[in-house]
Design a protein around this motif. Sequence first.
Motif, PDB file in Angstrom:
ATOM      1  N   LEU A  38     -16.397  17.157  -3.998  1.00 58.84           N
ATOM      2  CA  LEU A  38     -16.788  15.776  -3.726  1.00 58.84           C
ATOM      3  C   LEU A  38     -15.826  14.805  -4.398  1.00 58.84           C
ATOM      4  CD1 LEU A  38     -19.185  14.050  -2.452  1.00 58.84           C
ATOM      5  CD2 LEU A  38     -20.032  13.887  -4.789  1.00 58.84           C
ATOM      6  N   LEU A  39     -15.450  15.094  -5.640  1.00 58.77           N
ATOM      7  CA  LEU A  39     -14.532  14.217  -6.371  1.00 58.77           C
ATOM      8  C   LEU A  39     -13.140  14.210  -5.748  1.00 58.77           C
ATOM      9  CD1 LEU A  39     -15.502  14.928 -10.103  1.00 58.77           C
ATOM     10  CD2 LEU A  39     -16.206  13.024  -8.653  1.00 58.77           C
ATOM     11  N   PHE A  40     -12.665  15.361  -5.258  1.00 56.13           N
ATOM     12  CA  PHE A  40     -11.356  15.414  -4.599  1.00 56.13           C
ATOM     13  C   PHE A  40     -11.326  14.515  -3.363  1.00 56.13           C
ATOM     14  CE2 PHE A  40     -10.484  19.569  -6.803  1.00 56.13           C
ATOM     15  CZ  PHE A  40      -9.260  19.189  -7.358  1.00 56.13           C
ATOM     16  N   VAL A  41     -12.368  14.609  -2.560  1.00 55.80           N
ATOM     17  CA  VAL A  41     -12.458  13.762  -1.364  1.00 55.80           C
ATOM     18  C   VAL A  41     -12.510  12.289  -1.757  1.00 55.80           C
ATOM     19  CG1 VAL A  41     -13.888  13.161   0.624  1.00 55.80           C
ATOM     20  CG2 VAL A  41     -13.562  15.567   0.005  1.00 55.80           C
ATOM     21  N   TYR A  42     -13.268  11.992  -2.795  1.00 56.93           N
ATOM     22  CA  TYR A  42     -13.404  10.619  -3.277  1.00 56.93           C
ATOM     23  C   TYR A  42     -12.047  10.044  -3.699  1.00 56.93           C
ATOM     24  CZ  TYR A  42     -14.887   6.769  -6.333  1.00 56.93           C
ATOM     25  OH  TYR A  42     -15.043   5.545  -6.939  1.00 56.93           O
ATOM     26  N   VAL A  43     -11.224  10.854  -4.366  1.00 53.68           N
ATOM     27  CA  VAL A  43      -9.901  10.390  -4.821  1.00 53.68           C
ATOM     28  C   VAL A  43      -9.018  10.026  -3.631  1.00 53.68           C
ATOM     29  CG1 VAL A  43      -7.741  11.136  -5.916  1.00 53.68           C
ATOM     30  CG2 VAL A  43      -9.927  11.596  -7.028  1.00 53.68           C
ATOM     31  N   VAL A  44      -9.012  10.853  -2.605  1.00 51.50           N
ATOM     32  CA  VAL A  44      -8.214  10.564  -1.402  1.00 51.50           C
ATOM     33  C   VAL A  44      -8.674   9.255  -0.769  1.00 51.50           C
ATOM     34  CG1 VAL A  44      -7.639  11.340   0.927  1.00 51.50           C
ATOM     35  CG2 VAL A  44      -7.727  12.991  -0.960  1.00 51.50           C
ATOM     36  N   HIS A  45      -9.977   9.098  -0.673  1.00 51.39           N
ATOM     37  CA  HIS A  45     -10.543   7.868  -0.109  1.00 51.39           C
ATOM     38  C   HIS A  45     -10.113   6.638  -0.912  1.00 51.39           C
ATOM     39  CE1 HIS A  45     -13.698   4.733   0.000  1.00 51.39           C
ATOM     40  NE2 HIS A  45     -13.731   4.992   1.289  1.00 51.39           N
ATOM     41  N   GLU A  46     -10.185   6.718  -2.252  1.00 46.90           N
ATOM     42  CA  GLU A  46      -9.842   5.589  -3.110  1.00 46.90           C
ATOM     43  C   GLU A  46      -8.377   5.192  -2.962  1.00 46.90           C
ATOM     44  OE1 GLU A  46     -12.407   3.999  -5.619  1.00 46.90           O
ATOM     45  OE2 GLU A  46     -12.998   4.685  -3.632  1.00 46.90           O
ATOM     46  N   SER A  81     -19.558  20.998  -3.470  1.00 48.12           N
ATOM     47  CA  SER A  81     -19.735  21.043  -4.918  1.00 48.12           C
ATOM     48  C   SER A  81     -19.278  19.708  -5.513  1.00 48.12           C
ATOM     49  CB  SER A  81     -18.918  22.182  -5.521  1.00 48.12           C
ATOM     50  OG  SER A  81     -17.527  21.929  -5.351  1.00 48.12           O
ATOM     51  N   VAL A  82     -19.610  19.462  -6.771  1.00 50.31           N
ATOM     52  CA  VAL A  82     -19.193  18.213  -7.417  1.00 50.31           C
ATOM     53  C   VAL A  82     -17.671  18.080  -7.412  1.00 50.31           C
ATOM     54  CG1 VAL A  82     -19.201  16.905  -9.565  1.00 50.31           C
ATOM     55  CG2 VAL A  82     -21.235  18.169  -8.890  1.00 50.31           C
ATOM     56  N   THR A 141     -26.941  11.117  -8.694  1.00 52.01           N
ATOM     57  CA  THR A 141     -28.344  10.988  -9.090  1.00 52.01           C
ATOM     58  C   THR A 141     -29.269  11.626  -8.065  1.00 52.01           C
ATOM     59  OG1 THR A 141     -27.897   8.932 -10.287  1.00 52.01           O
ATOM     60  CG2 THR A 141     -30.178   9.342  -9.672  1.00 52.01           C
ATOM     61  N   LYS A 142     -28.940  11.448  -6.785  1.00 50.37           N
ATOM     62  CA  LYS A 142     -29.828  11.919  -5.723  1.00 50.37           C
ATOM     63  C   LYS A 142     -29.604  13.386  -5.357  1.00 50.37           C
ATOM     64  CE  LYS A 142     -31.531  10.814  -1.100  1.00 50.37           C
ATOM     65  NZ  LYS A 142     -32.939  10.935  -1.520  1.00 50.37           N
ATOM     66  N   TYR A 143     -28.337  13.821  -5.283  1.00 53.60           N
ATOM     67  CA  TYR A 143     -28.049  15.131  -4.702  1.00 53.60           C
ATOM     68  C   TYR A 143     -27.626  16.208  -5.709  1.00 53.60           C
ATOM     69  CZ  TYR A 143     -28.099  12.684  -0.216  1.00 53.60           C
ATOM     70  OH  TYR A 143     -28.476  11.959   0.874  1.00 53.60           O
ATOM     71  N   TYR A 144     -27.345  15.814  -6.954  1.00 58.68           N
ATOM     72  CA  TYR A 144     -26.840  16.791  -7.919  1.00 58.68           C
ATOM     73  C   TYR A 144     -27.725  16.805  -9.177  1.00 58.68           C
ATOM     74  CZ  TYR A 144     -22.843  16.959  -4.788  1.00 58.68           C
ATOM     75  OH  TYR A 144     -22.045  17.109  -3.683  1.00 58.68           O
ATOM     76  N   THR A 145     -27.400  17.670 -10.111  1.00 62.49           N
ATOM     77  CA  THR A 145     -28.256  17.870 -11.283  1.00 62.49           C
ATOM     78  C   THR A 145     -28.072  16.755 -12.314  1.00 62.49           C
ATOM     79  OG1 THR A 145     -26.610  19.165 -12.516  1.00 62.49           O
ATOM     80  CG2 THR A 145     -28.031  20.359 -10.964  1.00 62.49           C
ATOM     81  N   THR A 146     -29.060  16.637 -13.194  1.00 62.73           N
ATOM     82  CA  THR A 146     -28.985  15.655 -14.277  1.00 62.73           C
ATOM     83  C   THR A 146     -27.812  15.965 -15.201  1.00 62.73           C
ATOM     84  OG1 THR A 146     -31.380  15.336 -14.218  1.00 62.73           O
ATOM     85  CG2 THR A 146     -30.238  14.601 -16.203  1.00 62.73           C
TER      86      THR A 146
END
Length: 421
Positions: free
Chosen positions: A392-400, A388-389, A240-245
């Motif tokens: 960001l999602l790849f990093v998020y998956v590793v974290h999860e 990029s989105v 919401t804050k850093y990427y497009t609608t």
Amino acid sequence: MLLKIWSKFSKSEFSRNVSSQILGTAVAQALPFLATPLLTRLFTEDDFATYTSFFAVASIFGVAAGGKYHLALVLPKEEKDANKIFVLSVYLTILYAIAIALFLPLFHSFFPENLSSVLYYVPLYVLFFGIWSAYINVSIRHKTFKTNAIAKVLQAIGYIVTAIGLGFSKIWLYGLVIAKISGICISWLFLSKKSRTRFSLVPFRSLKSVAKTYIDYPKFGIWPAFLNTISLQALVLILTKYYTTDDLGYFGLTLMVLSAPLALIGASYKDVFYQKIAALMNEKRHHEALAFFRKSALALIIMGIPICLVLYLFGEPLFGFVFGEKWERSGLFASILAFSFVVKLVASPLSSIFNATNTLRTASKWQVLYFISTFATLIICASFLKFSVEKLLFVYVVHECILYGIYLVLQYKTLKDSKVI
């Protein structure tokens, strides 16, 4: 031999309860899923973005509804104590919803401009959700899992009918938001009619004893759950804050689709698992509880892997075919998030271990760690590294995978070290 084991399992009370929950939730999730291809053609990416942002905020505020006392409804041995907890939960929900209605408008400036007006619906959602949660846990206590299942189906039908009606008519803004609220309201009314427990006005002073006995639920349950929910909605808040609608809208559909199997398997299993594990611990059948935990974890892994593989291998073309070509990007997001889906599917339903063993402090420590690490990771990647989105999602998956792996180990260790509740 396998047939004998299966026959014995299928006749057990637990398996019947799980079957009722899964069947009801399957229908409840299948109906919106089947309607989603129509909804993606009735509503725009902006509509999905607005709904996604609204639901993120509403979910965050919703965690404190009822002071979390509804989670204690399955524990008292005396029915009169359970009734008091139910009334206390409803009272606190009403007061909390009023407080949100009064104070949330003061903070509208902190939210994106396209979201501020839809926030007026948040108190209404929290009110219905809090009362609904109390009735759901009363139903779990009484083992009326079929009623729960029907309630979930009615919630789905209410959502679909309202969303399609508003989508075609175009007479009201925020059609998906209003549909969500309508669905939960219909489900709550059904549960209240079917419940053995009736709400009645009683003095607050008569609720002091149960409020004090189960004080750990608001004391150690609200803030960890609050932090956990913010963490779960972190991607939405960051997008919401850093990427497009448009990116937020595409992710909103991904989130909606991935939530279906999580609710079908995870949420259904969690309700029955909580009742069963609490009963085993109350009866001091510690070794049986440990064995039950291990079997549950294995069963959830087996159920999650096929879904993960389908999403990973065919996410993009599958979304394009089902929801329309413009939504292929949502499928790309789903394929990236597939592996984090599995770890959440296993760890989340089993987290009721902390409620059943009354060890909410352990859970709260993990929630704080999860909150800090999630936001630190996402903010660094989005704000400073300008990922990029997809990155960001790849990093998020590793974290999860790392954090939920730790969570699962803590659950098992907590159960192993706990001899009695």
